[in-house]
Design an enzyme around this catalytic site. Structure first.
Site, PDB file in Angstrom:
ATOM      1  N   LEU A  78       1.707  -7.209   2.706  1.00 65.07           N
ATOM      2  CA  LEU A  78       1.229  -6.077   3.498  1.00 65.07           C
ATOM      3  C   LEU A  78       1.729  -4.718   3.024  1.00 65.07           C
ATOM      4  O   LEU A  78       1.481  -3.706   3.683  1.00 65.07           O
ATOM      5  CB  LEU A  78       1.531  -6.277   4.993  1.00 65.07           C
ATOM      6  CG  LEU A  78       1.082  -7.619   5.583  1.00 65.07           C
ATOM      7  CD1 LEU A  78       1.524  -7.738   7.029  1.00 65.07           C
ATOM      8  CD2 LEU A  78      -0.413  -7.808   5.441  1.00 65.07           C
ATOM      9  N   CYS A  79       2.430  -4.646   1.899  1.00 65.53           N
ATOM     10  CA  CYS A  79       2.812  -3.354   1.330  1.00 65.53           C
ATOM     11  C   CYS A  79       1.609  -2.757   0.602  1.00 65.53           C
ATOM     12  O   CYS A  79       0.856  -3.474  -0.060  1.00 65.53           O
ATOM     13  CB  CYS A  79       3.969  -3.501   0.342  1.00 65.53           C
ATOM     14  SG  CYS A  79       5.578  -3.661   1.101  1.00 65.53           S
ATOM     15  N   HIS A  80       1.465  -1.458   0.710  1.00 68.22           N
ATOM     16  CA  HIS A  80       0.386  -0.762   0.016  1.00 68.22           C
ATOM     17  C   HIS A  80       0.737  -0.572  -1.458  1.00 68.22           C
ATOM     18  O   HIS A  80       1.897  -0.286  -1.770  1.00 68.22           O
ATOM     19  CB  HIS A  80       0.161   0.625   0.631  1.00 68.22           C
ATOM     20  CG  HIS A  80      -0.387   0.586   2.010  1.00 68.22           C
ATOM     21  ND1 HIS A  80       0.409   0.399   3.105  1.00 68.22           N
ATOM     22  CD2 HIS A  80      -1.658   0.703   2.466  1.00 68.22           C
ATOM     23  CE1 HIS A  80      -0.343   0.416   4.195  1.00 68.22           C
ATOM     24  NE2 HIS A  80      -1.605   0.593   3.838  1.00 68.22           N
ATOM     25  N   MET A 116      10.460   0.274   0.598  1.00 65.13           N
ATOM     26  CA  MET A 116      10.387  -1.076   0.046  1.00 65.13           C
ATOM     27  C   MET A 116      10.462  -1.064  -1.478  1.00 65.13           C
ATOM     28  O   MET A 116      11.042  -1.973  -2.080  1.00 65.13           O
ATOM     29  CB  MET A 116       9.126  -1.795   0.520  1.00 65.13           C
ATOM     30  CG  MET A 116       9.115  -2.086   2.015  1.00 65.13           C
ATOM     31  SD  MET A 116      10.625  -2.888   2.618  1.00 65.13           S
ATOM     32  CE  MET A 116      10.668  -4.364   1.635  1.00 65.13           C
ATOM     33  N   GLU A 117       9.905  -0.035  -2.096  1.00 65.47           N
ATOM     34  CA  GLU A 117       9.969   0.061  -3.564  1.00 65.47           C
ATOM     35  C   GLU A 117      11.408   0.283  -4.027  1.00 65.47           C
ATOM     36  O   GLU A 117      11.857  -0.337  -4.999  1.00 65.47           O
ATOM     37  CB  GLU A 117       9.040   1.180  -4.053  1.00 65.47           C
ATOM     38  CG  GLU A 117       7.568   0.828  -3.988  1.00 65.47           C
ATOM     39  CD  GLU A 117       6.963   0.763  -2.585  1.00 65.47           C
ATOM     40  OE1 GLU A 117       5.844   0.242  -2.453  1.00 65.47           O
ATOM     41  OE2 GLU A 117       7.596   1.230  -1.610  1.00 65.47           O
ATOM     42  N   ASP A 131      21.437 -12.875 -13.532  1.00 66.81           N
ATOM     43  CA  ASP A 131      20.800 -13.769 -14.500  1.00 66.81           C
ATOM     44  C   ASP A 131      21.406 -13.621 -15.888  1.00 66.81           C
ATOM     45  O   ASP A 131      21.648 -14.615 -16.576  1.00 66.81           O
ATOM     46  CB  ASP A 131      19.293 -13.499 -14.567  1.00 66.81           C
ATOM     47  CG  ASP A 131      18.611 -14.374 -15.599  1.00 66.81           C
ATOM     48  OD1 ASP A 131      18.722 -15.620 -15.489  1.00 66.81           O
ATOM     49  OD2 ASP A 131      17.992 -13.819 -16.528  1.00 66.81           O
TER      50      ASP A 131
END
Length: 162
Positions: A78-80, A116-117, A131
Site C-alpha cells: 500500500l505504499c505509493h 517508509m523510504e 550479510d
C-alpha cells in the site's frame, strides 16, 4: 486523553486500500531514519580497514540502502511509488557500541511522505552490513531502527526524542 487518528489504509469493514492522495498539495517532504548494527570490536575494525572477504561493506550498504528506498513501494504493501529527489545513506562507526550507526535520508516533492523510504533504506543498509560480515560475526545485532525526523505535508514536522 486525545483521540488517536484513524488508520488510513484500513476501511470500516477492515478491508485494505491504498490512500487516495490525489487531492493533496505537492510539498517538499523529507524523512530521516536511523539504525544500528552492534558487533565485536574486531569485526568493526575489519570493516573499517576494508578487509571483509565480501568487499567494501560500507559502500555496498550505502548502495543497498539507496536502492531499497527506491523500491519501497514494491516491498511494503500500500505504499505509493514516489519520484524521490534525493536519498542518502551515511554510515559511521560507534566505538562505544561497538558497531555502526546508519542514518538514511529520503526527500521528495510530492503528495505523500517519505518516512517508509527512509526507514527501508536504513533497514536494508543494516541488513547488508550483517550479510557482508556474518562469516566472522554471526552474533551481530540490528536495533534501533526508527524515524528520527520528518518535515512537510499536512501533519507537519516531527522530531524524535533523543
Amino acid at each position: 486523553m486525545s483521540e488517536r487518528p484513524a488508520l488510513t489504509h484500513i476501511g470500516a469493514s477492515g478491508e485494505a486500500h491504498m490512500v487516495d492522495v490525489g487531492g493533496k498539495a505537492e510539498t517538499v517532504r523529507t524523512a530521516i531514519a536511523e539504525g544500528f548494527v552492534a558487533m565485536q570490536a574486531e569485526t568493526l575494525e575489519m570493516i573499517l580497514v576494508g578487509n571483509a572477504k565480501k568487499g567494501d561493506v560500507l559502500g555496498t550498504a550505502r548502495i543497498a540502502g539507496i536502492m531499497a528506498a527506491k523500491k519501497t513501494h514494491e516491498l511494503i504493501p500500500l505504499c505509493h511509488p514516489l519520484l524521490l529527489t534525493k536519498v542518502s545513506v551515511d554510515i559511521e562507526p560507534d566505538h562505544a557500541l561497538p558497531g555502526l550507526k546508519v542514518t538514511a535520508m529520503a526527500r521528495v516533492t510530492g503528495k505523500t511522505g517519505v518516512e517508509m523510504e527512509a526507514l527501508t533504506a536504513a533497514s536494508v543498509a543494516c541488513l547488508t552490513i550483517y550479510d557482508m560480515a556474518k562469516a566472522v560475526d554471526r552474533a551481530m545485532t540490528i536495533s534501533g531502527i526508527r524515524l528520527m525526523e520528518k518535515s512537510g505535508g499536512k501533519s507537519g514536522d516531527y522530531k524524535a526524542q533523543v
